[in-house]
Design a protein around this motif. Structure first.
Motif, mmCIF file in Angstrom:
data_model
loop_
_atom_site.group_PDB
_atom_site.id
_atom_site.type_symbol
_atom_site.label_atom_id
_atom_site.label_comp_id
_atom_site.label_asym_id
_atom_site.label_seq_id
_atom_site.Cartn_x
_atom_site.Cartn_y
_atom_site.Cartn_z
ATOM 1 N N THR A 78 0.752 -1.020 -0.271
ATOM 2 C CA THR A 78 0.165 0.139 0.121
ATOM 3 C C THR A 78 0.959 1.341 -0.192
ATOM 4 N N LYS B 296 1.210 3.977 -3.061
ATOM 5 C CA LYS B 296 1.372 5.584 -2.511
ATOM 6 C C LYS B 296 2.080 6.735 -3.623
ATOM 7 N N TYR C 42 -6.476 6.804 -0.010
ATOM 8 C CA TYR C 42 -4.945 5.792 1.135
ATOM 9 C C TYR C 42 -6.462 4.686 1.647
ATOM 10 N N PRO C 43 -5.551 3.487 1.532
ATOM 11 C CA PRO C 43 -5.027 2.440 0.287
ATOM 12 C C PRO C 43 -5.947 2.040 -0.755
ATOM 13 N N SER C 44 -6.964 2.481 -0.476
ATOM 14 C CA SER C 44 -7.919 1.806 -1.351
ATOM 15 C C SER C 44 -7.262 2.090 -3.148
ATOM 16 N N TYR D 293 -5.694 3.868 -4.286
ATOM 17 C CA TYR D 293 -4.081 3.807 -4.608
ATOM 18 C C TYR D 293 -3.683 3.009 -5.454
ATOM 19 N N LEU D 294 -4.728 1.649 -4.517
ATOM 20 C CA LEU D 294 -4.149 -0.019 -5.043
ATOM 21 C C LEU D 294 -4.782 0.332 -6.376
ATOM 22 N N GLU E 162 1.705 -8.306 1.627
ATOM 23 C CA GLU E 162 1.499 -7.670 2.022
ATOM 24 C C GLU E 162 2.744 -6.638 1.613
#
Length: 896
Positions: A122, A126, A144-146, A148-149, A164
């Motif tokens: 994550t 970013k 963040y974080p979804s 950016y992912l 991870e």
């Protein structure tokens, strides 16, 4: 004025442009391409990462360092503010502060960066999203974080399945992808709204490194072109574009006919290719050359799939197809060429995508067996065919290993299989693939499948190359099988196992009284014995079984009674009966010039003044004597009787001697002939000398010195020095002792009657001494432990410190008849057989008589001084030291 970002419009535009990325499992080619790109722009400084390195996680500090290289940020940027409390003294402090200043990384309330923690996926997402300009879009897509992912997924930055904490391999993949994706940047500002868009020309690769990329087929490299005419040295044409080749690109010819991705720098209208990466293309078709069937009159090319000859498939070729065959343009005989392909590839190119192939790129390899290579002069010697390839005489050449990676001729060994693609004009192009693969064992099974032959070696089946026509392989053949770059056996050599014996056939005839029928062969074997051997029915010769042994006498070598040089290897059973014979010749016709010997050369010191090596030093495969005579470290030397002696039955078995080549050949005064162990061998297994020879010994070959006295004497400069007097080679002589050796010399406490070997310096003064026999100790030489006698030299004085090698036998005289002496007990037990008769008529005999007073003990005598034992076991006889130099007696020393 208040400004805001039109995120909904941006999001709609974003997802209508970006493709749906689906990242498959990484392949080696893609990974290698990624690493090559990262090294090109300086993100990494090597391409050979270990598995453990690639599987390790990446710290936050290291990740930031890699990204700084992508953006060409200096390792220590000029940043005044400290954003993090835990980076005092850490190497990443200024980098971290610079990225915080840019808004790429956030600073929490605790102001902790935690540089040595492994970075999370994550966090990596970013950072990469921000540097690519998609930060605002990520914020409205979930933050963040979804969010950016999601950006990373849409852009295809991280491979699916990333955990991870990403590994180094996954990070390197992400960095390479990040360099090439379009950046997201403001395009306009209207009504307080900032509008963003993607720009395919605006990538990190271009913006920060000045590098663009394109894709297409490589049509020409230098003077080699699929169009027939090239564009000049250092120029590559990809599609319709010309590129200057950067020196970073190694052997660009390998990309001919390939669809490649080219990374280039642009200056005006000129493009400089920095990196080439192979790609897959739907408009090209590649097939093994061996699967091509034929090209018909309509230019339809028929081929098989996976070697299945039961069904053919076809491709349409342009009638005016442009074809490159082994690196040279070919316009005639194309149909005939397709029918005669051996090993290699055929690559068809449909550049316009209309279903008909207008280009063909053909590599057709022939197999050669290397004798050895001269890597300095770029020359390869073909062992079997006798050809020589000077690579630098070709306009273009390339050398690769069996993984098609560039390599050098230093990797060529004896029996390396060379798969060679040679242009038809034999000057434009040569490509060599080296294979040092080999398997040793027994050929358990041989089967034919159509025109192909397969053998099974220790449970694994191998195809025999269609070019390997040697018929010497048979079921039960035990040897080493050498494999070409295509996995086929291209050469085989019988293992020289301990149950095989070398020998020379001197006579063959049908045994008169043998039952069952037998043929007698008289053979000098490698133990030095001449004797008759019987062979019977079902004898195997060169892999072929002869049911009737009398048929053997009809073979060419037997009919012609090839006493010499018919070298053989033979195997016997427990009863001494010969069961297998391997001769020098497996063909039907005997050709002594071609098959039997390579060259006859004089074995004397005349070679010392020539540019070639002296024969006795030619014990390495890289040394040569004469034109074709090559020796390896296992070369053996045979001395055998002359043919006239054998016919006249004047031979002695002891005349046949085998020895180490380096120690045996210099002063025999006879010629040597080099013989091959098999017809395909260019390296010598055996060297033969006929007779003992009658060459005169050189003075420096007599290195045995018998001490008479030691005194002080004045040298030529008037200095008083120590001088040694005595007999050398039966001649009165004397030597001064070198000053630096006087102390060591005096510690030996030499006396009259001591036997020495000397070493002299450039001034002719003694610089070292080895005591061969200490008269004051008496007894046998090897019993004189901890004395002046050197234990390491007690038998064969082949020491490294002196220039001369020689052999000595120590014996008690047991028999004498005139000048003929025989010893009945060899003291050394490790030299020449003391039962051999020694002719002393041409040797000056040096005598030590212990019954005489000091000063008279050592003198030059005759055979009459030798006292022999009256019966075996009586040790009152004279002790005799015999010095041999290459089978010739040089010195005889007698202790009465």
């Amino acid at each position: 004025m208040k400004r805001f970002i039109s995120v909904l419009l941006c999001a709609a535009m974003m997802f209508s442009i970006l493709p749906a990325f689906c990242i498959a499992a990484d392949g080696n080619v893609e990974f290698d391409n990624n690493i090559s790109l990262l090294k090109l722009v300086g993100v990494v400084d090597k391409t050979d990462f270990t598995d453990s390195e690639l599987l390790a996680n990446v710290t936050r500090a290291d990740f930031l360092y890699y990204v700084s290289k992508m953006l060409k940020i200096e390792e220590q940027p000029n940043v005044e503010d400290d954003y993090f409390a835990d980076l005092e003294g850490h190497w990443v402090r200024k980098l971290a502060c610079r990225f915080a200043q840019m808004g790429v990384i956030s600073v929490g309330d605790d102001r902790q960066f935690k540089p040595d923690d492994n970075i999370k996926t994550t966090e990596a997402a970013k950072i990469l999203t921000s540097v690519l300009g998609y930060d605002a879009l990520a914020k409205v897509s979930g933050g963040y974080p979804s969010g950016y992912l999601l950006m990373m997924s849409r852009l295809g930055i991280f491979p699916n399945g990333t955990g991870e904490n990403p590994t180094l391999a996954e990070c390197l993949y992400a960095f390479a992808k990040s360099l090439e994706v379009p950046c997201y940047q403001p395009s306009s500002f209207k009504n307080d709204t900032v509008y963003y868009e993607q720009d395919d020309e605006n990538t990190l690769l271009k913006v920060y490194h000045g590098i663009k990329y394109d894709e297409g087929y490589v049509i020409s490299v230098g003077g080699v072109s699929l169009e027939g005419t090239g564009d000049g040295d250092g120029i590559m044409r990809i599609g319709n574009e010309k590129y200057v080749l950067d020196s970073y690109i190694d052997y660009p010819e390998k990309y001919l006919g390939q669809n490649v991705k080219v990374y280039y720098a642009e200056s005006g209208k000129n493009r400089t290719a920095k990196l080439l990466c192979k790609t897959e293309s739907d408009t090209s078709f590649e097939i093994d050359a061996k699967n091509i069937d034929y090209l018909d009159s309509d230019y339809k090319l028929y081929y098989y799939k996976d070697g299945d000859t039961g069904k053919t498939y076809s491709k349409n070729l342009e009638r005016g197809i442009k074809l490159l065959y082994n690196g040279a343009y070919k316009s005639e005989g194309i149909r005939d060429m397709f029918e005669k392909l051996k090993n290699g590839t055929v690559r068809l190119i449909d550049a316009d995508g209309n279903g008909t192939y207008e280009y063909a790129f053909v590599k057709d390899y022939s197999d050669f067996v290397a004798g050895y290579a001269d890597s300095d002069n770029k020359i390869i010697y073909d062992k079997v065919g006798g050809a020589e390839y000077n690579l630098e005489k070709f306009d273009k050449y390339g050398v690769f290993d069996d993984s098609y990676m560039p390599t050098t001729l230093s990797n060529v060994k004896e029996n390396t299989i060379l798969s060679v693609a040679l242009s038809e004009d034999k000057k434009s192009y040569i490509e060599v693939i080296l294979s040092n693969k080999a398997v040793s064992g027994d050929a358990n099974d041989i089967r034919n499948d159509g025109a192909d032959t397969y053998i099974t070696v220790d449970g694994n089946e191998y195809k025999i190359s269609s070019e390997y026509t040697d018929n010497g392989i048979y079921a039960g053949f035990s040897g080493t099988f050498y494999i070409n770059a295509f996995g086929e056996i291209a050469y085989a050599k019988m293992n020289m196992q301990s149950d095989y014996t070398y020998g020379y056939i001197t006579h063959g005839e049908e045994a008169a009284d043998a039952n069952p029928k037998a043929v007698q062969l008289e053979i000098f074997d490698d133990t030095g014995v001449l004797k008759m051997h019987n062979i019977y029915d079902n004898i195997i010769i060169n892999g072929e079984k002869y049911k009737k042994v009398t048929d053997v006498l009809a073979l060419d070598w037997a009919v012609n009674k090839v006493i010499q040089p018919q070298m053989i290897r033979f195997k016997t059973d427990g009863d001494g009966k010969i069961t297998h014979i391997v001769t020098s010749h497996t063909g039907a016709q005997y050709d002594s010039v071609k098959d039997a010997f390579i060259e006859t050369i004089p074995v004397d010191d005349s070679l010392a003044s020539s540019e070639v090596q002296r024969i006795f030093s030619c014990t390495s495969s890289v040394k040569r004597a004469g034109t074709n005579l090559i020796f390896n470290k296992n070369t053996k030397l045979f001395f055998i009787p002359k043919l006239s002696d054998i016919k006249g039955e004047n031979y002695e078995e002891t005349d046949f001697i085998i020895g180490d080549f380096a120690d045996m050949v210099v002063d025999t005064g006879v010629d040597a002939v080099g013989y091959r162990a098999d017809k395909n061998s260019a390296y010598e297994d055996v060297v033969v000398c006929y007779g003992k020879g009658s060459g005169e010994a050189h003075d420096d070959n007599t290195n045995v010195f018998l001490v008479k006295s030691i005194t002080k004497a004045t040298d030529s400069e008037g200095f008083v020095c120590t001088k040694l007097y005595g007999l050398r080679g039966g001649t009165e002589t004397s030597y001064f002792i070198a000053d630096k050796y006087v102390s060591a010399f005096e510690s030996l406490k030499l006396t009259e009657g001591d036997l020495l070997s000397l070493q002299t310096d450039n001034n002719g003064k003694i610089s070292d001494v080895i005591v061969l026999y200490d008269i004051s100790q008496g007894g046998e030489p090897f019993d004189q432990q901890n004395t002046k006698w050197y234990d390491k030299n007690r038998y064969m004085n082949n020491y490294n410190s002196f220039s001369q090698k020689f052999s000595m036998s120590f014996m008690y005289a047991g028999y004498k008849d005139g000048s003929i002496i025989k010893g009945f007990y060899d003291i050394s037990g490790d030299c020449y057989d003391s039962s051999e008769a020694i002719d002393s008529s041409n040797v000056k005999i040096m005598v030590v008589d212990n019954s005489k007073t000091k000063g008279n003990k050592v003198y030059l005598g005759t055979a009459a001084d030798i006292k022999c034992a009256s019966a075996v076991g009586n040790l009152s006889c004279s002790k005799v030291f015999v010095h041999y130099r290459y089978l010739t007696v040089k010195d005889i020393v007698v202790y009465k």
